[in-house]
Design an enzyme around this catalytic site. Structure first.
Site, PDB file in Angstrom:
ATOM      1  N   HIS A  85       0.815  -1.221   0.000  1.00  0.00           N
ATOM      2  CA  HIS A  85       0.000   0.000   0.000  1.00  0.00           C
ATOM      3  C   HIS A  85       0.847   1.270   0.000  1.00  0.00           C
ATOM      4  O   HIS A  85       0.337   2.356  -0.275  1.00  0.00           O
ATOM      5  CB  HIS A  85      -0.982   0.001   1.180  1.00  0.00           C
ATOM      6  N   ASP A 103       0.089  -7.694   1.222  1.00  0.00           N
ATOM      7  CA  ASP A 103       0.508  -6.301   1.398  1.00  0.00           C
ATOM      8  C   ASP A 103       2.031  -6.178   1.464  1.00  0.00           C
ATOM      9  O   ASP A 103       2.569  -5.421   2.272  1.00  0.00           O
ATOM     10  CB  ASP A 103      -0.131  -5.678   2.643  1.00  0.00           C
ATOM     11  N   GLY A 114       3.590   6.583   8.323  1.00  0.00           N
ATOM     12  CA  GLY A 114       4.971   6.755   7.902  1.00  0.00           C
ATOM     13  C   GLY A 114       5.865   5.615   8.318  1.00  0.00           C
ATOM     14  O   GLY A 114       6.957   5.433   7.792  1.00  0.00           O
ATOM     15  N   ASN A 115       5.393   4.813   9.298  1.00  0.00           N
ATOM     16  CA  ASN A 115       6.168   3.651   9.743  1.00  0.00           C
ATOM     17  C   ASN A 115       5.798   2.384   8.984  1.00  0.00           C
ATOM     18  O   ASN A 115       6.433   1.339   9.186  1.00  0.00           O
ATOM     19  CB  ASN A 115       5.963   3.411  11.241  1.00  0.00           C
ATOM     20  N   SER A 116       4.769   2.433   8.153  1.00  0.00           N
ATOM     21  CA  SER A 116       4.377   1.250   7.379  1.00  0.00           C
ATOM     22  C   SER A 116       5.543   0.748   6.547  1.00  0.00           C
ATOM     23  O   SER A 116       6.213   1.516   5.862  1.00  0.00           O
ATOM     24  CB  SER A 116       3.205   1.587   6.451  1.00  0.00           C
ATOM     25  N   LEU A 132      -4.793 -25.400  -1.701  1.00  0.00           N
ATOM     26  CA  LEU A 132      -5.262 -26.584  -0.980  1.00  0.00           C
ATOM     27  C   LEU A 132      -6.600 -27.051  -1.536  1.00  0.00           C
ATOM     28  O   LEU A 132      -6.903 -28.243  -1.537  1.00  0.00           O
ATOM     29  CB  LEU A 132      -5.383 -26.273   0.513  1.00  0.00           C
ATOM     30  N   GLY A 133      -7.391 -26.077  -2.021  1.00  0.00           N
ATOM     31  CA  GLY A 133      -8.647 -26.431  -2.687  1.00  0.00           C
ATOM     32  C   GLY A 133      -9.802 -26.703  -1.753  1.00  0.00           C
ATOM     33  O   GLY A 133     -10.590 -27.629  -1.997  1.00  0.00           O
ATOM     34  N   VAL A 134      -9.923 -25.892  -0.665  1.00  0.00           N
ATOM     35  CA  VAL A 134     -11.028 -26.084   0.266  1.00  0.00           C
ATOM     36  C   VAL A 134     -11.697 -24.753   0.558  1.00  0.00           C
ATOM     37  O   VAL A 134     -11.078 -23.691   0.493  1.00  0.00           O
ATOM     38  CB  VAL A 134     -10.548 -26.706   1.598  1.00  0.00           C
TER      39      VAL A 134
END
Length: 512
Positions: free
Chosen positions: A131, A161, A249-251, A306-308
């Protein structure tokens, strides 16, 4: 009067005699007890050489914080992303336009956003949040030594992210990953960010401390408002929660253990004000490492399947399926295509309680554990089927998902921007009125090209009148353009600028 003087004299004589006798007696006593005492000396208070166990523990912790901050901070960077402004459509009748900012030149100001990141290899690979750079036309990285370098987007993954960048540099101070599965609730952690903006140094680096408050937190922060069903289905949210202060700003900055190893990437805060209120969240490091390996190798993440179709266990589920506790993930259905889980023998109503020997308690945790593997790898699942335990070996397939990375767009150049990336026009009467200058005449900056040398200088914004270049007065746009054309590559142009409020600033820009 004479009698009174005589009486006073007698009194003084008696007092003096008494004092003399007292001194003689004292001297005699001293003689009988031995030699006189030596002069008294001030004795210094001895220094405290021992501390309690609790104080020593606190001192050791403080030393650890200082050591980690000193060794890791050089590897934490500032990320700045620029986006070309979007020209709004004309949706208002002419009679209302007088109330709007209808200046097309103002709309060419680049939109600048930013966050933090950290270096993961000495040759310039950098991790940050998706982001932070999503939709950017140009990305730059500000290093610990205050150099600012352009960055190439290697790949990004909105499902976790995470984004991976690359700058052209060598011998950089890399930060090292740890094992986020070994990070425990109550453990001390440090969060380091670089929220400073552009050339400002007031908030270049921040170090905060706290503990891991919880693990496996689902937040639904990756669900887009646009209703992206693919992202809704495959977003992985299994965050580490910490009370270490993390603010805008810390992201993208690292969350570190006391070993100085990255256990998470700071990505979100729970707040009603936009600032930290004691709840911050980080993406587990083990998942981050898996994602950036694929981004570096393929440019996108190859997602294992995994298909579930799954859901968390409720109290009623635990009673019906005869579970020992209210924990696990319920298999409700299978993917419409060939499901690896169904092919291996799983059934509807099975409750997945462990994967690869690791306990599974909720949906987000299972998704994260699966995502830490690559397509083609085999995993061991332990399930409870109405009170009976079963184990299954399942080969994960690759999910047929669209590639969600996209290269940084090349911004449309600003006409007449020149080498510095600024558009300079004559400050005529019309522009003076539009911009709010008190008088016309001279040169005015009307646009800044995204990704240019000028766009990376915080003090250079539009509209600004050029007062002088390299301390030489500027009287017209033609004169300013001629002076700028004479600048050589590597030379620094020193611009004195004035905004419509009459405030001046000096901006120094290196010619690319």
């Amino acid at each position: 009067m004479l009698n009174r003087i005589r009486q006073n004299a007698k009194l003084l004589f008696l007092v003096g005699t008494a004092l003399g006798i007292s001194l003689l007696l004292a001297s005699g006593i001293a003689d009988r007890r031995g030699p006189p005492l030596p002069p008294l000396k001030t004795v210094p208070t001895p220094a405290v050489t021992t501390v309690s166990r609790d104080v020593r523990t606190a001192l050791n912790l403080s030393d650890a914080f200082q050591s980690i901050a000193a060794s890791v901070t050089p590897g934490v960077v500032r990320i700045e992303s620029e986006r070309a402004p979007v020209q709004p459509r004309r949706m208002f009748p002419n009679r209302f336009r007088q109330f709007l900012d209808d200046d097309s030149a103002r709309q060419q100001q680049p939109e600048v956003a930013g966050g933090s990141g950290f270096i993961v290899s000495a040759d310039g690979y950098i991790v940050t949040n998706n982001h932070v750079i999503e939709g950017a036309d140009f990305i730059s990285v500000r290093l610990f030594d205050k150099r600012t370098l352009p960055a190439r987007l290697v790949g990004r993954d909105p499902f976790t992210d995470i984004a991976l960048l690359k700058i052209e540099a060598t011998d950089l101070p890399a930060v090292h990953f740890g094992d986020s599965d070994q990070a425990n609730v109550g453990e001390w952690v440090l969060a380091i960010g670089n929220p400073g903006f552009g050339d400002a140094s007031t908030l270049d680096f921040t170090v905060t401390s706290g503990i891991i408050s919880a693990k496996g937190r689902p937040l639904d922060v990756l669900d887009p408002a646009s209703g992206n069903n693919t992202l809704d289905r495959f977003a992985i949210e299994d965050f580490i929660q910490t009370d270490a202060a993390i603010n805008p700003g810390n992201s993208g900055g690292p969350l570190l253990s006391l070993r100085g190893e990255v256990v998470g990437v700071n990505t979100a805060i729970a707040s009603s004000t936009g600032f930290n209120q004691g709840y911050a969240f980080a993406i587990p490091a083990n998942l981050v490492q898996r994602v950036i390996k694929d981004l570096a190798e393929f440019g996108h993440v190859r997602r294992p399947l995994l298909g579930v179709s799954i859901d968390d266990i409720t109290q009623e589920d635990a009673e019906v399926f005869k579970l020992p506790e209210i924990s696990g993930v319920l298999v409700e259905d299978f993917s419409p295509d060939d499901s690896p889980a169904r092919s291996a023998g799983l059934e509807r109503g099975d409750v997945i309680v462990a994967l690869g020997g690791k306990k599974v308690e909720h949906v987000g945790q299972l998704q994260r554990l699966i995502a830490e593997h690559r397509p083609g790898e085999r995993v061991m699942l332990r399930v409870i089927r109405y009170g009976v335990q079963h184990s299954f070996a399942i080969s994960l397939e690759q999910a047929p998902l669209p590639v969600n990375d996209e290269p940084v767009r090349t911004p449309r150049p600003v006409q007449g921007a020149g080498r510095l990336g600024i558009q300079v026009l004559e400050l005529n009467d019309q522009l003076a009125r539009q911009f709010g200058f008190d008088r016309s005449g001279g040169a005015v900056i009307t646009a800044v090209e995204p990704g240019s040398a000028a766009s990376r200088r915080r003090g250079l914004r539009i509209p600004q009148q050029i007062v002088s270049i390299d301390r030489k007065p500027v009287n017209s746009a033609r004169e300013a353009q001629a002076m700028l054309r004479t600048l050589r590559s590597g030379q620094i142009a020193s611009l004195m600028l004035r905004n419509p409020q009459g405030e001046t600033t000096i901006v120094n820009v290196r010619v690319p």
